[in-house]
Design a protein around this motif. Sequence first.
Motif, mmCIF file in Angstrom:
data_model
loop_
_atom_site.group_PDB
_atom_site.id
_atom_site.type_symbol
_atom_site.label_atom_id
_atom_site.label_comp_id
_atom_site.label_asym_id
_atom_site.label_seq_id
_atom_site.Cartn_x
_atom_site.Cartn_y
_atom_site.Cartn_z
ATOM 1 N N UNK A 136 -26.359 23.032 -29.202
ATOM 2 C CA UNK A 136 -25.559 22.021 -28.510
ATOM 3 C C UNK A 136 -26.406 21.310 -27.455
ATOM 4 N N UNK A 137 -27.193 22.078 -26.713
ATOM 5 C CA UNK A 137 -28.073 21.484 -25.696
ATOM 6 C C UNK A 137 -29.068 20.517 -26.329
ATOM 7 N N UNK A 138 -29.675 20.928 -27.444
ATOM 8 C CA UNK A 138 -30.635 20.070 -28.137
ATOM 9 C C UNK A 138 -29.955 18.794 -28.635
ATOM 10 N N UNK A 139 -28.739 18.932 -29.148
ATOM 11 C CA UNK A 139 -27.990 17.775 -29.621
ATOM 12 C C UNK A 139 -27.661 16.827 -28.466
ATOM 13 N N UNK A 140 -27.343 17.405 -27.308
ATOM 14 C CA UNK A 140 -27.018 16.562 -26.149
ATOM 15 C C UNK A 140 -28.244 15.766 -25.701
ATOM 16 N N UNK A 141 -29.418 16.402 -25.764
ATOM 17 C CA UNK A 141 -30.648 15.693 -25.403
ATOM 18 C C UNK A 141 -30.960 14.598 -26.412
ATOM 19 N N UNK A 142 -30.714 14.907 -27.669
ATOM 20 C CA UNK A 142 -30.991 13.942 -28.744
ATOM 21 C C UNK A 142 -30.088 12.719 -28.634
ATOM 22 N N UNK A 143 -28.818 12.962 -28.327
ATOM 23 C CA UNK A 143 -27.844 11.860 -28.293
ATOM 24 C C UNK A 143 -27.637 11.284 -26.898
ATOM 25 N N UNK A 144 -28.125 11.984 -25.874
ATOM 26 C CA UNK A 144 -27.916 11.533 -24.503
ATOM 27 C C UNK A 144 -26.509 11.814 -23.986
ATOM 28 N N UNK A 145 -25.801 12.696 -24.667
ATOM 29 C CA UNK A 145 -24.424 13.037 -24.282
ATOM 30 C C UNK A 145 -24.464 14.101 -23.183
ATOM 31 N N UNK A 146 -24.252 13.643 -21.935
ATOM 32 C CA UNK A 146 -24.319 14.560 -20.799
ATOM 33 C C UNK A 146 -23.212 15.608 -20.848
ATOM 34 N N UNK A 147 -22.047 15.241 -21.384
ATOM 35 C CA UNK A 147 -20.925 16.178 -21.475
ATOM 36 C C UNK A 147 -21.310 17.380 -22.342
#
Length: 122
Positions: free
Chosen positions: A91-102
């Motif tokens: 999930x953390x990696x996906x957030x970095x990839x997409x820029x989704x801070x939530x």
Amino acid sequence: MDKKYNISTLLDFYGDMLTERQRTAAELYYNEDLSLSEIAEEIGISRQGVRAALVKSEEILIGFESKLGLAQRFYKAKKNVDTLLEYAEKVRAQSEKTGDERLGMIARDIIMLTSKIEKDIG
């Protein structure tokens, strides 16, 4: 699972339930890898006495585990925590990839909670 490793693990959970002689013999045999003769010399009993203490210790430890299942539940919980951490990292990696801070905040919260759980379970 290897018998010596299994008994050594059960000693961690239930060793205090053994007599001092049983616990000492089992710890020296399963954790320190001493021979029956070395243990006999160390604690001042016969080799046969050591063997009898080990057999009784095994029976007691296995009996407690079969009734209580603490070791089995611990390792299941540990495996689940490890899996949860793995998911949180994804999930953390996906957030970095997409820029989704939530998503990043959720991942951090999961990681913090799993760290607390790990401390609680040892």
